[in-house]
Design a protein around this motif. Structure first.
Motif, PDB file in Angstrom:
ATOM      1  N   LEU A 292       0.879  -1.223  -0.107  1.00 22.20           N
ATOM      2  CA  LEU A 292      -0.074   0.026  -0.019  1.00 22.20           C
ATOM      3  C   LEU A 292       0.868   1.170  -0.025  1.00 22.20           C
ATOM      4  O   LEU A 292       0.611   2.347  -0.833  1.00 22.20           O
ATOM      5  N   ALA A 293       1.887   1.081   0.796  1.00 20.79           N
ATOM      6  CA  ALA A 293       2.850   2.570   0.776  1.00 20.79           C
ATOM      7  C   ALA A 293       3.485   2.603  -0.570  1.00 20.79           C
ATOM      8  O   ALA A 293       3.679   3.884  -1.077  1.00 20.79           O
ATOM      9  N   ALA A 294       4.227   1.604  -1.067  1.00 14.71           N
ATOM     10  CA  ALA A 294       4.601   1.533  -2.295  1.00 14.71           C
ATOM     11  C   ALA A 294       3.615   2.316  -3.424  1.00 14.71           C
ATOM     12  O   ALA A 294       4.093   3.362  -3.966  1.00 14.71           O
ATOM     13  N   LEU A 295       2.519   1.799  -3.561  1.00 18.91           N
ATOM     14  CA  LEU A 295       1.452   2.422  -4.334  1.00 18.91           C
ATOM     15  C   LEU A 295       1.112   3.986  -3.993  1.00 18.91           C
ATOM     16  O   LEU A 295       1.048   4.729  -4.950  1.00 18.91           O
ATOM     17  N   GLY A 296       1.156   4.263  -2.877  1.00 20.03           N
ATOM     18  CA  GLY A 296       0.778   5.453  -2.229  1.00 20.03           C
ATOM     19  C   GLY A 296       1.884   6.304  -2.801  1.00 20.03           C
ATOM     20  O   GLY A 296       1.740   7.633  -3.117  1.00 20.03           O
ATOM     21  N   TYR A 297       3.066   6.101  -2.711  1.00 18.90           N
ATOM     22  CA  TYR A 297       4.112   6.890  -2.978  1.00 18.90           C
ATOM     23  C   TYR A 297       4.295   7.311  -4.463  1.00 18.90           C
ATOM     24  O   TYR A 297       4.535   8.361  -5.200  1.00 18.90           O
ATOM     25  N   GLY A 298       3.757   6.317  -5.273  1.00 20.75           N
ATOM     26  CA  GLY A 298       3.586   6.489  -6.628  1.00 20.75           C
ATOM     27  C   GLY A 298       2.560   7.408  -6.882  1.00 20.75           C
ATOM     28  O   GLY A 298       2.586   8.316  -8.111  1.00 20.75           O
ATOM     29  N   TYR A 299       1.561   7.538  -6.327  1.00 19.21           N
ATOM     30  CA  TYR A 299       0.405   8.288  -6.708  1.00 19.21           C
ATOM     31  C   TYR A 299       0.297   9.578  -5.661  1.00 19.21           C
ATOM     32  O   TYR A 299      -0.399  10.505  -5.785  1.00 19.21           O
ATOM     33  N   SER A 300       1.494   9.753  -4.999  1.00 23.22           N
ATOM     34  CA  SER A 300       1.378  10.914  -4.015  1.00 23.22           C
ATOM     35  C   SER A 300       1.174  12.246  -4.658  1.00 23.22           C
ATOM     36  O   SER A 300       2.101  12.508  -5.567  1.00 23.22           O
ATOM     37  N   SER A 301       0.186  12.894  -4.279  1.00 23.17           N
ATOM     38  CA  SER A 301       0.161  14.271  -4.971  1.00 23.17           C
ATOM     39  C   SER A 301      -0.392  15.325  -4.330  1.00 23.17           C
ATOM     40  O   SER A 301      -0.645  16.435  -4.454  1.00 23.17           O
ATOM     41  N   SER A 302      -0.459  14.981  -2.664  1.00 23.98           N
ATOM     42  CA  SER A 302      -0.772  15.978  -1.699  1.00 23.98           C
ATOM     43  C   SER A 302      -0.075  15.414  -0.500  1.00 23.98           C
ATOM     44  O   SER A 302       0.297  14.443  -0.249  1.00 23.98           O
ATOM     45  N   LEU A 303       0.247  16.441   0.362  1.00 21.57           N
ATOM     46  CA  LEU A 303       0.620  16.314   1.818  1.00 21.57           C
ATOM     47  C   LEU A 303      -0.024  15.321   2.469  1.00 21.57           C
ATOM     48  O   LEU A 303       0.456  14.428   3.272  1.00 21.57           O
ATOM     49  N   TRP A 304      -1.442  15.319   2.294  1.00 19.19           N
ATOM     50  CA  TRP A 304      -2.308  14.611   3.255  1.00 19.19           C
ATOM     51  C   TRP A 304      -2.242  13.020   2.923  1.00 19.19           C
ATOM     52  O   TRP A 304      -2.101  12.192   3.656  1.00 19.19           O
ATOM     53  N   MET A 305      -1.784  12.798   1.481  1.00 23.10           N
ATOM     54  CA  MET A 305      -1.625  11.484   1.127  1.00 23.10           C
ATOM     55  C   MET A 305      -0.413  10.883   1.568  1.00 23.10           C
ATOM     56  O   MET A 305      -0.339   9.940   2.202  1.00 23.10           O
ATOM     57  N   LEU A 306       0.657  11.704   1.713  1.00 19.85           N
ATOM     58  CA  LEU A 306       1.885  11.535   2.102  1.00 19.85           C
ATOM     59  C   LEU A 306       1.834  11.138   3.812  1.00 19.85           C
ATOM     60  O   LEU A 306       2.464  10.258   4.025  1.00 19.85           O
ATOM     61  N   LEU A 307       1.084  11.904   4.382  1.00 21.25           N
ATOM     62  CA  LEU A 307       0.887  11.527   5.811  1.00 21.25           C
ATOM     63  C   LEU A 307       0.316  10.420   6.060  1.00 21.25           C
ATOM     64  O   LEU A 307       0.514   9.680   7.076  1.00 21.25           O
ATOM     65  N   CYS A 308      -0.857  10.094   5.360  1.00 27.76           N
ATOM     66  CA  CYS A 308      -1.495   8.672   5.378  1.00 27.76           C
ATOM     67  C   CYS A 308      -0.469   7.477   5.100  1.00 27.76           C
ATOM     68  O   CYS A 308      -0.641   6.450   5.841  1.00 27.76           O
ATOM     69  N   ILE A 309       0.382   7.594   4.339  1.00 27.26           N
ATOM     70  CA  ILE A 309       1.438   6.712   4.019  1.00 27.26           C
ATOM     71  C   ILE A 309       2.393   6.557   5.382  1.00 27.26           C
ATOM     72  O   ILE A 309       2.794   5.289   5.424  1.00 27.26           O
ATOM     73  N   GLN A 310       2.745   7.678   5.828  1.00 26.92           N
ATOM     74  CA  GLN A 310       3.681   7.470   7.012  1.00 26.92           C
ATOM     75  C   GLN A 310       2.822   6.672   8.269  1.00 26.92           C
ATOM     76  O   GLN A 310       3.697   5.777   8.718  1.00 26.92           O
ATOM     77  N   VAL A 311       1.568   6.767   8.297  1.00 30.05           N
ATOM     78  CA  VAL A 311       0.918   5.813   9.377  1.00 30.05           C
ATOM     79  C   VAL A 311       1.067   4.303   8.850  1.00 30.05           C
ATOM     80  O   VAL A 311       1.301   3.501   9.795  1.00 30.05           O
ATOM     81  N   ILE A 312       0.906   4.110   7.618  1.00 35.65           N
ATOM     82  CA  ILE A 312       1.095   2.864   7.076  1.00 35.65           C
ATOM     83  C   ILE A 312       2.408   2.203   7.202  1.00 35.65           C
ATOM     84  O   ILE A 312       2.555   0.926   7.840  1.00 35.65           O
ATOM     85  N   LEU A 313       3.296   3.105   7.104  1.00 33.94           N
ATOM     86  CA  LEU A 313       4.607   2.524   7.520  1.00 33.94           C
ATOM     87  C   LEU A 313       4.887   2.286   8.710  1.00 33.94           C
ATOM     88  O   LEU A 313       5.674   1.187   8.990  1.00 33.94           O
ATOM     89  N   VAL A 314       4.530   3.155   9.815  1.00 34.47           N
ATOM     90  CA  VAL A 314       4.649   2.873  10.922  1.00 34.47           C
ATOM     91  C   VAL A 314       4.259   1.472  11.471  1.00 34.47           C
ATOM     92  O   VAL A 314       4.648   0.808  12.234  1.00 34.47           O
ATOM     93  N   ILE A 315       2.905   1.075  10.870  1.00 32.63           N
ATOM     94  CA  ILE A 315       2.297  -0.049  11.197  1.00 32.63           C
ATOM     95  C   ILE A 315       3.130  -1.273  10.750  1.00 32.63           C
ATOM     96  O   ILE A 315       3.436  -2.314  11.422  1.00 32.63           O
ATOM     97  N   ALA A 316       3.822  -1.125   9.572  1.00 28.18           N
ATOM     98  CA  ALA A 316       4.457  -2.140   9.133  1.00 28.18           C
ATOM     99  C   ALA A 316       5.767  -2.315   9.811  1.00 28.18           C
ATOM    100  O   ALA A 316       6.206  -3.452   9.973  1.00 28.18           O
ATOM    101  N   GLU A 317       6.451  -1.442   9.983  1.00 26.77           N
ATOM    102  CA  GLU A 317       7.709  -1.253  10.703  1.00 26.77           C
ATOM    103  C   GLU A 317       7.537  -1.846  12.186  1.00 26.77           C
ATOM    104  O   GLU A 317       8.313  -2.667  12.569  1.00 26.77           O
ATOM    105  N   SER A 318       6.645  -1.415  12.731  1.00 25.03           N
ATOM    106  CA  SER A 318       6.314  -1.790  14.182  1.00 25.03           C
ATOM    107  C   SER A 318       5.722  -3.398  14.378  1.00 25.03           C
ATOM    108  O   SER A 318       6.495  -3.988  15.422  1.00 25.03           O
ATOM    109  N   ILE A 319       4.840  -3.724  13.420  1.00 25.16           N
ATOM    110  CA  ILE A 319       4.545  -5.098  13.563  1.00 25.16           C
ATOM    111  C   ILE A 319       5.655  -6.088  12.919  1.00 25.16           C
ATOM    112  O   ILE A 319       5.781  -7.219  13.392  1.00 25.16           O
ATOM    113  N   GLY A 320       6.407  -5.555  11.800  1.00 20.53           N
ATOM    114  CA  GLY A 320       7.061  -6.462  11.019  1.00 20.53           C
ATOM    115  C   GLY A 320       8.620  -6.422  11.390  1.00 20.53           C
ATOM    116  O   GLY A 320       9.255  -7.493  12.004  1.00 20.53           O
ATOM    117  N   LEU A 321       9.148  -5.258  11.320  1.00 16.54           N
ATOM    118  CA  LEU A 321      10.650  -5.178  11.264  1.00 16.54           C
ATOM    119  C   LEU A 321      10.999  -5.950  12.537  1.00 16.54           C
ATOM    120  O   LEU A 321      12.221  -6.570  12.868  1.00 16.54           O
TER     121      LEU A 321
END
Length: 406
Positions: A292-321
Motif C-alpha cells: 500500500l505504501a509503495a502504491l501510495g508513493y507512486g500516486y502521491s500528489s498531496s501532503l495529506w496522502m503522504l501523511l497517510c502513507i507514514q501511518v501505514i509505514l509505522v504499522i509495517a515497521e512496528s509489527i514486522g521489522l
C-alpha cells in the motif's frame, strides 16, 4: 512505576538508548538532505549521485558478513568501537570533500562502519535480553531513535539552508561522544567462541554452509523487496518529489518529522500488540502495508496522502521489522548470533547498492509512477515467498517442540 520501568532493563540497554538518541538526532539532520546535497554538488547529475549513494552498500555487503563472524569471534564491544570510529572519520571527511572521488571514499568508509556496527549491536541485545523481551527492546531502541528523527529533520532543515557542512560536523561529534561512552561503560557480552577442531574447514563445502543456514538466507532474500522500497524512498523519491512539489524541502521535512512522532507514540505499543500473532500472520500484515505504501508513493500528489502513507509505514515497521529481528535471534545458535544478524541484514546492503542506480534509471526513463508500481509488484512476490518460508519454519519448530515434550 518509574523505578519498575528502569529496573526492567539492564545498564547496557540504557547506554544503547542514550547512544541511539544522540546519533539518531544528528543522523536525521542529514538523512532527508544527503541526496539533494550530492545532487547539487554534482551539478544536477542524477545518475552520478545514485552511483555514489550505491557505493556505500557495496562495501557493506562484504564487511557485513565478515563483521558478523568477527563479532562472534573477538567480541561485540571491540567491533562496535571500530565501527563508531570509522563512521566518525567518514562524517569528518564529508566536511572537506569537494571531488567525486572523495565523496565516494567517504561513503565507502561510512559503509564499513555501518556494516560492522549493526550485527554487533543486535547480537549484543540478543546476548543481554531474554527471548520474550527482545522484540520490545528492539522496538524501544527504534522508538528512542524516532525521538531523534522527530527533531533532527527540523534542525537539519535550518542548518542545510545555512551551511550543509555543519550537518556532517554534528554527526561526527555525536559519534565520537558515543565512542567514549561505549569505551568506558559498555561491557562485553559475547559468549566464549570455540573453534570446531574436529571438522577440518576444507571439508565443509559452500553447499553445506548454504544448507545449514538456508532459513536465515531465505529470510534475507525474501526481505529484499522491503529494503528495495526503502532504497527508493531514501534516494529517488526526494528527486521525484522535487518534480511534483514546489515546496518539496518543507514537505520532505514535514513527513519525516510526522513519521518520527508516529514512531514515538505507536511503535512500542504496536510491537507488544503484535506478539499475539504468529510470524506468518505478521508477515502478511507487514508486506500488505508496504505494498500500500509503495502504491501510495507512486500516486502521491498531496501532503495529506503522504501523511497517510507514514501511518501505514509505522504499522509495517512496528509489527514486522522488530519481530523479524526477534525471529532471527531465536533461529540463530547462541555462538552464531552475530553471523545470523549479518546474513539477514545483508538485504539492506544489496538493495541500497542496486536500488538507487536502478531506481534512478527507471525514474529518468519511465517516471516515478512506474518505479513504485514495480516496487509494489516485487513486494507482492516477496510476501508470498516469505509467508511460505516462515510457515515452514514455524511448522518445523512446532513439530520439534512436540517431539521433545513427549
Amino acid at each position: 512505576m518509574i523505578h519498575k520501568w528502569i529496573d526492567r532493563y539492564n545498564e547496557l540497554i540504557w547506554i544503547r538508548l542514550v547512544g541511539e538518541l544522540l546519533t539518531s538526532t544528528t543522523g536525521a539532520m542529514i538523512a532527508p538532505f544527503i541526496v539533494l546535497f550530492l545532487h547539487d554538488k554534482l551539478d544536477g547529475n542524477i545518475l552520478l549521485a545514485m552511483i555514489i549513494v550505491a557505493m556505500q552498500p557495496l562495501s557493506e555487503i562484504i564487511l557485513t558478513l565478515l563483521g558478523g563472524t568477527m563479532t562472534d569471534r573477538i567480541g561485540r564491544k571491540k567491533i562496535i568501537l571500530v565501527a563508531l570510529f570509522l563512521q566518525a572519520m567518514a562524517m569528518t571527511g564529508f566536511i572537506f570533500a569537494e571531488s567525486v572521488w572523495l565523496f565516494a571514499g567517504m561513503y565507502l568508509l561510512n559503509g564499513m562502519g555501518r556494516a560492522l556496527y549493526i550485527p554487533a549491536s543486535r547480537a549484543q541485545i540478543a546476548d543481554s535480553v531474554e527471548s520474550s523481551k527482545r522484540s520490545e527492546v528492539f522496538a524501544l531502541i527504534n522508538t528512542v531513535g524516532a525521538i531523534g528523527f522527530s527533531i533532527g529533520p527540523i534542525i537539519g532543515y535550518f542548518v542545510f539552508t545555512t551551511d550543509p557542512s555543519l550537518l556532517f560536523a554534528c554527526e561526527a561529534i555525536a559519534l565520537i561522544l558515543y565512542f567514549f561512552v561505549v569505551l568506558v561503560k559498555l561491557p562485553e557480552t559475547a559468549p566464549e567462541y570455540k573453534r570446531d577442531t574436529h571438522t577440518p574447514r576444507s571439508v565443509i563445502t559452500w553447499k553445506e554452509r548454504i544448507v545449514t543456514h538456508r532459513y536465515v538466507l531465505g529470510l534475507m532474500a525474501f526481505s529484499l523487496p522491503i529494503s528495495f522500497f526503502y532504497a527508493q524512498k531514501e534516494s529517488t523519491y526526494p528527486l521525484y518529489m522535487k518534480e511534483m512539489f514546489s515546496d518539496y524541502l518543507l514537505i520532505l521535512t514535514t513527513i519525516a518529522t510526522v513519521k518520527a512522532i508516529l514512531d514515538i507514540v505507536f511503535q512500542f505499543v504496536l510491537t507488544k500488540w503484535a506478539e499475539r500473532f504468529s510470524m506468518k500472520n505478521i508477515t502478511l500484515i507487514t508486506y500488505s502495508c508496504y505494498i500500500l505504501a509503495a502504491l501510495g508513493y507512486g500516486y502521491s500528489s498531496s501532503l495529506w496522502m503522504l501523511l497517510c502513507i507514514q501511518v501505514i509505514l509505522v504499522i509495517a515497521e512496528s509489527i514486522g521489522l522488530n519481530h523479524f529481528l526477534r525471529f532471527v535471534s531465536e533461529l540463530a545458535p547462541v555462538t552464531l548470533r552475530g553471523t545470523y544478524f549479518s546474513i539477514y541484514g545483508t538485504h539492506w546492503d544489496i538493495s541500497r547498492m542496486i536500488g538507487p542506480f536502478t531506481g534512478g534509471m527507471i525514474l529518468v526513463d519511465l517516471g516515478g509512477l512506474a518505479l513504485f508500481y514495480l516496487t509494489a509488484t516485487m513486494l507482492l512476490i516477496g510476501c508470498t515467498a516469505q509467508y511460505l518460508l516462515v510457515r515452514r519454519i514455524e511448522t518445523k519448530a512446532s513439530i520439534k517442540t512436540k517431539v521433545i515434550s513427549t
